[in-house]
Design an enzyme around this catalytic site. Structure first.
Site, PDB file in Angstrom:
ATOM      1  N   GLU A 197       4.672  10.815  11.877  1.00  0.00           N
ATOM      2  CA  GLU A 197       3.599  10.636  12.436  1.00  0.00           C
ATOM      3  C   GLU A 197       2.301   9.112  12.528  1.00  0.00           C
ATOM      4  O   GLU A 197       2.084   8.292  13.195  1.00  0.00           O
ATOM      5  CB  GLU A 197       2.356  11.580  12.638  1.00  0.00           C
ATOM      6  N   GLN A 198       2.880   9.018  11.522  1.00  0.00           N
ATOM      7  CA  GLN A 198       1.534   8.146  10.383  1.00  0.00           C
ATOM      8  C   GLN A 198       2.157   6.313  10.743  1.00  0.00           C
ATOM      9  O   GLN A 198       2.072   5.141  11.468  1.00  0.00           O
ATOM     10  CB  GLN A 198       1.293   7.843   9.585  1.00  0.00           C
ATOM     11  N   ASP A 207       1.059  -0.707  -0.076  1.00  0.00           N
ATOM     12  CA  ASP A 207      -0.259  -0.191  -0.638  1.00  0.00           C
ATOM     13  C   ASP A 207       0.809   1.532   0.289  1.00  0.00           C
ATOM     14  O   ASP A 207       1.040   1.863   1.028  1.00  0.00           O
ATOM     15  CB  ASP A 207      -0.969   0.071   1.669  1.00  0.00           C
ATOM     16  N   GLY A 265      -1.098   5.829   4.823  1.00  0.00           N
ATOM     17  CA  GLY A 265      -2.144   6.568   6.179  1.00  0.00           C
ATOM     18  C   GLY A 265      -1.742   5.707   7.785  1.00  0.00           C
ATOM     19  O   GLY A 265      -0.542   5.802   8.468  1.00  0.00           O
ATOM     20  N   SER A 276       4.776  10.313   6.172  1.00  0.00           N
ATOM     21  CA  SER A 276       4.787  10.978   7.748  1.00  0.00           C
ATOM     22  C   SER A 276       5.300  10.215   8.978  1.00  0.00           C
ATOM     23  O   SER A 276       4.897   8.912   9.355  1.00  0.00           O
ATOM     24  CB  SER A 276       3.054  10.639   7.711  1.00  0.00           C
ATOM     25  N   CYS A 284     -13.971  21.906  -0.747  1.00  0.00           N
ATOM     26  CA  CYS A 284     -13.593  20.862  -1.376  1.00  0.00           C
ATOM     27  C   CYS A 284     -14.904  19.975  -1.484  1.00  0.00           C
ATOM     28  O   CYS A 284     -15.125  18.848  -2.691  1.00  0.00           O
ATOM     29  CB  CYS A 284     -12.930  19.382  -0.494  1.00  0.00           C
TER      30      CYS A 284
END
Length: 400
Positions: free
Chosen positions: A198-199, A170, A174, A196, A356
Protein backbone atom coordinates in the site's frame (compact mmCIF):
# COMPACT_ATOMS: atom_id res chain seq x y z
CA UNK A 1 -15.65 -16.99 45.15
CA UNK A 2 -11.90 -17.55 44.85
CA UNK A 3 -11.50 -15.77 41.52
CA UNK A 4 -13.24 -12.67 42.86
CA UNK A 5 -11.06 -12.56 45.99
CA UNK A 6 -7.90 -12.73 43.90
CA UNK A 7 -9.27 -10.08 41.56
CA UNK A 8 -9.72 -7.74 44.50
CA UNK A 9 -6.13 -8.36 45.59
CA UNK A 10 -4.86 -7.66 42.08
CA UNK A 11 -6.83 -4.43 41.79
CA UNK A 12 -5.82 -3.24 45.25
CA UNK A 13 -2.14 -3.69 44.34
CA UNK A 14 -2.52 -2.18 40.88
CA UNK A 15 -4.35 1.09 41.49
CA UNK A 16 -2.66 4.02 43.24
CA UNK A 17 -5.39 6.36 41.95
CA UNK A 18 -9.16 6.23 42.60
CA UNK A 19 -10.85 3.56 40.45
CA UNK A 20 -14.33 2.04 40.58
CA UNK A 21 -14.81 -1.63 39.71
CA UNK A 22 -18.12 -3.39 39.07
CA UNK A 23 -17.92 -7.20 39.17
CA UNK A 24 -19.97 -9.65 37.12
CA UNK A 25 -22.43 -10.18 39.99
CA UNK A 26 -23.16 -6.45 40.36
CA UNK A 27 -20.92 -5.80 43.39
CA UNK A 28 -19.12 -2.44 43.15
CA UNK A 29 -15.83 -1.70 44.88
CA UNK A 30 -13.91 1.59 44.98
CA UNK A 31 -10.13 1.71 45.19
CA UNK A 32 -8.25 4.81 46.29
CA UNK A 33 -9.71 8.07 47.50
CA UNK A 34 -11.23 10.93 45.58
CA UNK A 35 -13.15 11.20 42.31
CA UNK A 36 -12.61 8.05 40.23
CA UNK A 37 -10.66 8.55 37.01
CA UNK A 38 -12.34 5.52 35.43
CA UNK A 39 -14.74 2.66 36.04
CA UNK A 40 -14.03 -0.95 35.08
CA UNK A 41 -17.01 -3.23 34.55
CA UNK A 42 -16.28 -6.95 34.43
CA UNK A 43 -19.14 -8.56 32.53
CA UNK A 44 -17.91 -12.09 33.15
CA UNK A 45 -15.23 -14.03 35.00
CA UNK A 46 -11.81 -14.03 33.34
CA UNK A 47 -9.72 -16.97 34.62
CA UNK A 48 -6.93 -15.87 36.96
CA UNK A 49 -4.57 -18.42 35.39
CA UNK A 50 -4.89 -16.56 32.07
CA UNK A 51 -4.04 -13.25 33.74
CA UNK A 52 -1.03 -14.77 35.47
CA UNK A 53 0.19 -16.36 32.23
CA UNK A 54 -0.05 -13.26 30.04
CA UNK A 55 -1.82 -10.29 31.59
CA UNK A 56 -1.79 -7.77 28.74
CA UNK A 57 -3.02 -10.32 26.20
CA UNK A 58 -5.84 -11.52 28.46
CA UNK A 59 -7.11 -8.07 29.40
CA UNK A 60 -6.61 -6.73 25.87
CA UNK A 61 -8.71 -9.47 24.33
CA UNK A 62 -11.34 -9.14 27.06
CA UNK A 63 -11.66 -5.41 26.29
CA UNK A 64 -11.91 -6.06 22.55
CA UNK A 65 -14.62 -8.68 23.09
CA UNK A 66 -16.67 -6.55 25.49
CA UNK A 67 -16.02 -8.84 28.46
CA UNK A 68 -14.56 -5.75 30.12
CA UNK A 69 -16.04 -2.28 29.70
CA UNK A 70 -14.18 0.89 30.71
CA UNK A 71 -15.71 4.32 31.11
CA UNK A 72 -13.76 7.45 31.99
CA UNK A 73 -10.13 8.15 31.16
CA UNK A 74 -8.70 4.95 29.66
CA UNK A 75 -5.24 6.46 29.10
CA UNK A 76 -4.96 7.58 32.73
CA UNK A 77 -6.18 4.20 33.94
CA UNK A 78 -3.44 2.41 32.02
CA UNK A 79 -0.87 4.99 33.14
CA UNK A 80 -1.77 4.27 36.78
CA UNK A 81 -1.37 0.54 36.18
CA UNK A 82 2.07 1.04 34.65
CA UNK A 83 3.19 3.35 37.43
CA UNK A 84 2.19 1.01 40.25
CA UNK A 85 5.19 -1.20 40.98
CA UNK A 86 2.96 -4.00 42.28
CA UNK A 87 0.43 -3.99 39.43
CA UNK A 88 -0.32 -7.05 37.35
CA UNK A 89 1.54 -5.42 34.43
CA UNK A 90 4.77 -4.96 36.36
CA UNK A 91 4.87 -7.75 38.93
CA UNK A 92 6.81 -10.84 37.90
CA UNK A 93 3.97 -13.01 39.20
CA UNK A 94 1.92 -11.71 36.28
CA UNK A 95 4.64 -11.97 33.67
CA UNK A 96 3.98 -11.41 29.99
CA UNK A 97 3.99 -14.24 27.52
CA UNK A 98 6.69 -13.46 24.96
CA UNK A 99 6.46 -15.67 21.87
CA UNK A 100 9.57 -16.28 19.80
CA UNK A 101 9.17 -14.94 16.30
CA UNK A 102 10.96 -15.63 13.06
CA UNK A 103 12.37 -12.57 11.31
CA UNK A 104 13.36 -13.92 7.94
CA UNK A 105 12.77 -11.57 5.02
CA UNK A 106 9.53 -13.45 4.24
CA UNK A 107 8.32 -13.24 7.86
CA UNK A 108 9.23 -9.56 8.12
CA UNK A 109 7.25 -8.77 4.99
CA UNK A 110 4.19 -10.60 6.34
CA UNK A 111 4.48 -8.76 9.69
CA UNK A 112 4.70 -5.33 8.09
CA UNK A 113 1.86 -5.96 5.65
CA UNK A 114 -0.44 -7.22 8.41
CA UNK A 115 -0.25 -3.74 9.99
CA UNK A 116 0.31 -1.24 7.20
CA UNK A 117 -1.75 -2.91 4.48
CA UNK A 118 -5.03 -2.52 6.36
CA UNK A 119 -5.51 0.13 3.70
CA UNK A 120 -4.41 3.70 3.13
CA UNK A 121 -8.00 4.85 3.61
CA UNK A 122 -7.98 3.64 7.23
CA UNK A 123 -4.92 5.72 8.10
CA UNK A 124 -6.23 8.73 6.20
CA UNK A 125 -9.20 8.75 8.60
CA UNK A 126 -7.14 9.85 11.60
CA UNK A 127 -3.57 10.74 10.61
CA UNK A 128 -2.76 14.31 9.62
CA UNK A 129 -2.46 15.31 5.93
CA UNK A 130 1.24 14.37 5.82
CA UNK A 131 0.27 10.71 6.39
CA UNK A 132 3.08 10.43 8.93
CA UNK A 133 2.67 7.51 11.32
CA UNK A 134 5.42 8.15 13.87
CA UNK A 135 6.31 10.53 16.70
CA UNK A 136 5.89 14.21 15.83
CA UNK A 137 8.14 17.03 17.08
CA UNK A 138 6.30 19.78 18.95
CA UNK A 139 8.73 22.68 18.88
CA UNK A 140 6.03 25.05 20.14
CA UNK A 141 2.90 24.70 22.26
CA UNK A 142 0.97 26.19 19.36
CA UNK A 143 1.99 23.50 16.87
CA UNK A 144 -0.79 21.47 15.28
CA UNK A 145 -0.10 17.78 14.64
CA UNK A 146 0.57 18.55 10.98
CA UNK A 147 3.02 21.33 11.96
CA UNK A 148 4.75 18.96 14.36
CA UNK A 149 5.10 16.22 11.75
CA UNK A 150 6.71 18.64 9.31
CA UNK A 151 8.95 19.75 12.19
CA UNK A 152 10.01 16.15 12.83
CA UNK A 153 10.99 15.46 9.23
CA UNK A 154 12.96 18.70 8.91
CA UNK A 155 14.58 18.24 12.32
CA UNK A 156 15.82 14.81 11.22
CA UNK A 157 17.23 16.03 7.93
CA UNK A 158 18.80 19.07 9.60
CA UNK A 159 20.69 16.81 12.01
CA UNK A 160 22.29 15.01 9.06
CA UNK A 161 24.00 18.25 7.93
CA UNK A 162 23.20 17.26 4.36
CA UNK A 163 24.33 19.21 1.30
CA UNK A 164 22.51 19.64 -2.06
CA UNK A 165 22.88 16.75 -4.54
CA UNK A 166 23.94 14.30 -1.84
CA UNK A 167 22.08 11.00 -1.57
CA UNK A 168 19.74 9.83 1.16
CA UNK A 169 18.24 6.42 1.96
CA UNK A 170 15.17 6.13 4.18
CA UNK A 171 14.74 2.60 5.56
CA UNK A 172 11.04 2.02 6.17
CA UNK A 173 9.90 5.11 4.28
CA UNK A 174 6.19 4.93 5.11
CA UNK A 175 4.10 7.15 2.83
CA UNK A 176 7.18 9.09 1.79
CA UNK A 177 6.96 12.42 3.61
CA UNK A 178 10.65 12.38 4.53
CA UNK A 179 12.01 11.46 1.10
CA UNK A 180 9.78 13.99 -0.69
CA UNK A 181 10.86 16.70 1.76
CA UNK A 182 14.52 15.76 1.31
CA UNK A 183 14.21 16.09 -2.46
CA UNK A 184 12.05 19.21 -2.67
CA UNK A 185 13.39 21.30 0.22
CA UNK A 186 16.98 20.08 0.58
CA UNK A 187 17.75 19.17 -3.04
CA UNK A 188 18.82 15.63 -2.14
CA UNK A 189 18.43 12.52 -4.26
CA UNK A 190 16.22 10.48 -1.95
CA UNK A 191 15.44 6.77 -1.94
CA UNK A 192 12.89 4.97 0.20
CA UNK A 193 12.42 1.28 0.87
CA UNK A 194 9.30 -0.37 2.28
CA UNK A 195 7.72 -3.80 2.60
CA UNK A 196 4.18 -2.42 2.45
CA UNK A 197 2.48 -2.75 -0.93
CA UNK A 198 0.00 0.00 0.00
CA UNK A 199 2.77 2.44 0.89
CA UNK A 200 4.82 1.54 -2.16
CA UNK A 201 1.85 2.16 -4.49
CA UNK A 202 1.10 5.48 -2.76
CA UNK A 203 4.69 6.76 -3.04
CA UNK A 204 5.10 5.54 -6.62
CA UNK A 205 1.98 7.39 -7.71
CA UNK A 206 3.07 10.56 -5.92
CA UNK A 207 6.54 10.50 -7.52
CA UNK A 208 4.91 10.42 -10.94
CA UNK A 209 2.28 13.01 -10.08
CA UNK A 210 4.90 15.48 -8.85
CA UNK A 211 7.39 14.80 -11.66
CA UNK A 212 10.14 13.68 -9.30
CA UNK A 213 11.25 10.51 -11.12
CA UNK A 214 14.86 11.68 -11.22
CA UNK A 215 15.07 12.78 -7.57
CA UNK A 216 12.90 10.35 -5.60
CA UNK A 217 12.99 6.56 -5.80
CA UNK A 218 11.12 3.86 -3.89
CA UNK A 219 11.63 0.09 -3.71
CA UNK A 220 9.34 -2.63 -2.47
CA UNK A 221 11.98 -4.82 -0.88
CA UNK A 222 13.67 -5.78 2.36
CA UNK A 223 16.35 -3.31 3.46
CA UNK A 224 18.78 -6.24 3.67
CA UNK A 225 18.63 -6.61 -0.11
CA UNK A 226 20.17 -3.19 -0.74
CA UNK A 227 23.79 -2.93 -1.91
CA UNK A 228 24.28 0.74 -2.82
CA UNK A 229 25.83 3.25 -0.41
CA UNK A 230 24.41 6.68 0.41
CA UNK A 231 25.69 9.91 1.93
CA UNK A 232 22.93 9.78 4.54
CA UNK A 233 20.64 7.13 6.00
CA UNK A 234 17.44 7.73 7.94
CA UNK A 235 15.14 5.21 9.54
CA UNK A 236 12.04 6.28 11.47
CA UNK A 237 10.00 3.81 13.52
CA UNK A 238 11.71 0.86 11.88
CA UNK A 239 14.00 -0.98 14.31
CA UNK A 240 10.99 -1.85 16.49
CA UNK A 241 9.93 -4.23 13.68
CA UNK A 242 13.15 -6.14 13.07
CA UNK A 243 13.11 -8.37 16.17
CA UNK A 244 15.61 -8.76 18.99
CA UNK A 245 17.61 -11.36 17.11
CA UNK A 246 18.10 -9.05 14.11
CA UNK A 247 19.01 -5.76 15.80
CA UNK A 248 22.75 -6.25 15.27
CA UNK A 249 22.20 -6.99 11.60
CA UNK A 250 19.96 -3.94 11.29
CA UNK A 251 22.62 -1.55 12.59
CA UNK A 252 25.27 -3.29 10.49
CA UNK A 253 23.11 -2.71 7.42
CA UNK A 254 22.76 0.98 8.32
CA UNK A 255 26.55 1.15 8.55
CA UNK A 256 27.05 -0.77 5.30
CA UNK A 257 24.73 1.59 3.43
CA UNK A 258 26.66 4.68 4.58
CA UNK A 259 29.59 6.18 2.72
CA UNK A 260 32.77 6.60 4.76
CA UNK A 261 31.90 10.23 5.47
CA UNK A 262 28.20 9.59 5.94
CA UNK A 263 25.70 10.44 8.68
CA UNK A 264 22.65 8.50 9.83
CA UNK A 265 19.64 9.44 11.95
CA UNK A 266 17.79 6.53 13.54
CA UNK A 267 14.50 7.39 15.25
CA UNK A 268 12.58 4.77 17.19
CA UNK A 269 10.75 3.59 20.30
CA UNK A 270 13.00 2.31 23.04
CA UNK A 271 13.05 1.70 26.77
CA UNK A 272 15.26 3.50 29.25
CA UNK A 273 15.02 0.52 31.61
CA UNK A 274 15.14 -3.25 31.20
CA UNK A 275 11.96 -5.00 30.22
CA UNK A 276 10.49 -2.87 27.41
CA UNK A 277 10.73 -5.91 25.18
CA UNK A 278 7.50 -7.38 23.86
CA UNK A 279 3.90 -6.84 24.87
CA UNK A 280 1.98 -10.01 24.05
CA UNK A 281 -1.28 -8.28 23.11
CA UNK A 282 0.40 -5.73 20.81
CA UNK A 283 2.55 -8.50 19.34
CA UNK A 284 -0.51 -10.56 18.46
CA UNK A 285 -2.93 -7.89 17.27
CA UNK A 286 -0.99 -4.76 16.25
CA UNK A 287 2.68 -5.36 15.49
CA UNK A 288 3.43 -9.06 14.88
CA UNK A 289 7.12 -9.71 15.43
CA UNK A 290 7.69 -6.38 17.19
CA UNK A 291 10.33 -5.89 19.86
CA UNK A 292 11.20 -2.70 21.78
CA UNK A 293 14.91 -2.63 22.67
CA UNK A 294 16.27 -0.58 25.54
CA UNK A 295 18.84 2.15 25.01
CA UNK A 296 21.73 -0.01 26.21
CA UNK A 297 20.90 -2.71 23.66
CA UNK A 298 20.88 -0.28 20.76
CA UNK A 299 24.08 1.45 21.79
CA UNK A 300 25.80 -1.91 22.28
CA UNK A 301 24.81 -2.91 18.74
CA UNK A 302 26.00 0.45 17.39
CA UNK A 303 29.37 0.01 19.11
CA UNK A 304 29.80 -3.31 17.30
CA UNK A 305 29.72 -1.51 13.94
CA UNK A 306 32.12 1.06 12.45
CA UNK A 307 29.65 3.79 13.41
CA UNK A 308 29.87 6.18 16.34
CA UNK A 309 27.12 7.85 18.37
CA UNK A 310 27.24 11.63 17.95
CA UNK A 311 23.98 12.69 19.55
CA UNK A 312 21.05 11.17 21.43
CA UNK A 313 17.75 13.04 21.86
CA UNK A 314 14.76 11.68 23.85
CA UNK A 315 11.29 12.64 22.63
CA UNK A 316 9.03 10.77 25.07
CA UNK A 317 6.63 13.66 25.74
CA UNK A 318 6.38 14.36 22.01
CA UNK A 319 5.12 10.84 21.31
CA UNK A 320 2.65 10.99 24.19
CA UNK A 321 1.14 14.15 22.69
CA UNK A 322 1.18 12.66 19.19
CA UNK A 323 -0.77 9.63 20.39
CA UNK A 324 -3.24 11.75 22.31
CA UNK A 325 -4.04 13.73 19.16
CA UNK A 326 -4.32 10.53 17.12
CA UNK A 327 -6.75 9.22 19.75
CA UNK A 328 -8.87 12.37 19.50
CA UNK A 329 -8.90 12.05 15.70
CA UNK A 330 -9.75 8.35 15.93
CA UNK A 331 -12.68 9.00 18.25
CA UNK A 332 -14.07 11.54 15.78
CA UNK A 333 -14.30 8.86 13.07
CA UNK A 334 -15.66 6.10 15.34
CA UNK A 335 -18.83 5.68 13.32
CA UNK A 336 -16.89 5.29 10.06
CA UNK A 337 -14.38 2.84 11.55
CA UNK A 338 -17.06 0.71 13.18
CA UNK A 339 -19.14 0.74 9.99
CA UNK A 340 -16.21 -0.44 7.89
CA UNK A 341 -14.23 -2.68 10.23
CA UNK A 342 -16.55 -3.51 13.14
CA UNK A 343 -16.70 -2.64 16.85
CA UNK A 344 -14.08 -5.21 17.90
CA UNK A 345 -11.57 -3.66 15.49
CA UNK A 346 -12.41 -0.17 16.76
CA UNK A 347 -11.94 -1.20 20.40
CA UNK A 348 -8.65 -2.88 19.50
CA UNK A 349 -7.20 0.26 17.90
CA UNK A 350 -8.61 2.55 20.59
CA UNK A 351 -6.94 0.44 23.26
CA UNK A 352 -3.71 0.39 21.27
CA UNK A 353 -3.52 4.16 20.86
CA UNK A 354 -4.42 4.96 24.47
CA UNK A 355 -2.24 2.25 26.01
CA UNK A 356 0.74 3.51 24.01
CA UNK A 357 0.08 7.08 25.15
CA UNK A 358 -0.03 5.75 28.72
CA UNK A 359 3.24 3.88 28.21
CA UNK A 360 4.97 7.10 27.21
CA UNK A 361 3.29 9.14 29.93
CA UNK A 362 4.38 6.67 32.62
CA UNK A 363 7.95 6.43 31.31
CA UNK A 364 7.48 2.76 30.51
CA UNK A 365 8.88 3.46 27.04
CA UNK A 366 10.59 6.36 25.29
CA UNK A 367 11.49 7.38 21.77
CA UNK A 368 15.02 8.34 20.80
CA UNK A 369 16.84 9.92 17.89
CA UNK A 370 20.34 8.48 17.44
CA UNK A 371 22.67 10.59 15.27
CA UNK A 372 25.41 8.30 13.96
CA UNK A 373 28.52 8.82 11.88
CA UNK A 374 30.87 6.43 10.12
CA UNK A 375 34.05 6.04 12.13
CA UNK A 376 35.56 9.39 13.08
CA UNK A 377 33.63 11.24 10.38
CA UNK A 378 32.06 13.42 13.08
CA UNK A 379 34.75 15.90 12.02
CA UNK A 380 32.33 16.74 9.21
CA UNK A 381 29.71 17.92 11.69
CA UNK A 382 29.85 21.35 13.36
CA UNK A 383 31.31 21.47 16.85
CA UNK A 384 28.01 22.16 18.63
CA UNK A 385 24.31 21.42 18.22
CA UNK A 386 23.69 25.02 17.21
CA UNK A 387 23.69 24.08 13.51
CA UNK A 388 20.60 21.90 14.08
CA UNK A 389 18.53 24.65 15.66
CA UNK A 390 19.71 27.29 13.22
CA UNK A 391 18.61 25.01 10.37
CA UNK A 392 15.34 24.27 12.15
CA UNK A 393 14.50 27.97 12.30
CA UNK A 394 15.59 28.48 8.70
CA UNK A 395 13.15 25.75 7.63
CA UNK A 396 10.22 27.32 9.45
CA UNK A 397 10.29 25.45 12.78
CA UNK A 398 9.16 27.89 15.48
CA UNK A 399 11.10 27.00 18.59
CA UNK A 400 9.83 27.83 22.08
Amino acid sequence: MLDKTIYKQIFKASFDAPIDVEFWDGEEVSYGEGTPIAKIKLNEIIPIKDIMAHASLTFGEAYMDGKIEITGDLQQLITVIYQSKDSFMNNSKFSKFIPKRSHSEKASKADVQSHYDIGNEFYKMWLDPTMTYSCAYFASEQDSLEDAQWNKVRHIINKLHAKPDETLLDIGCGWGTLIFTAAKEYDLEATGVTLSQEQYDFVTAKIKAEGLEGRVHVYLKDYRELVQTYDHVTSVGMFEHVGKENLQEYFEQVSNRLTDEGTALIHGITGQHDGAGVDAWINKYIFPGGYIPNVAENITHILHTPMQLDDLEPLRRHYQRTLEIWTENFHKVKEDVVGTYGMRFYRMWDLYLQSCAASFESGNIDVMQYLLTKGASCKNLPMTRAYIYHADVAHGIKLN
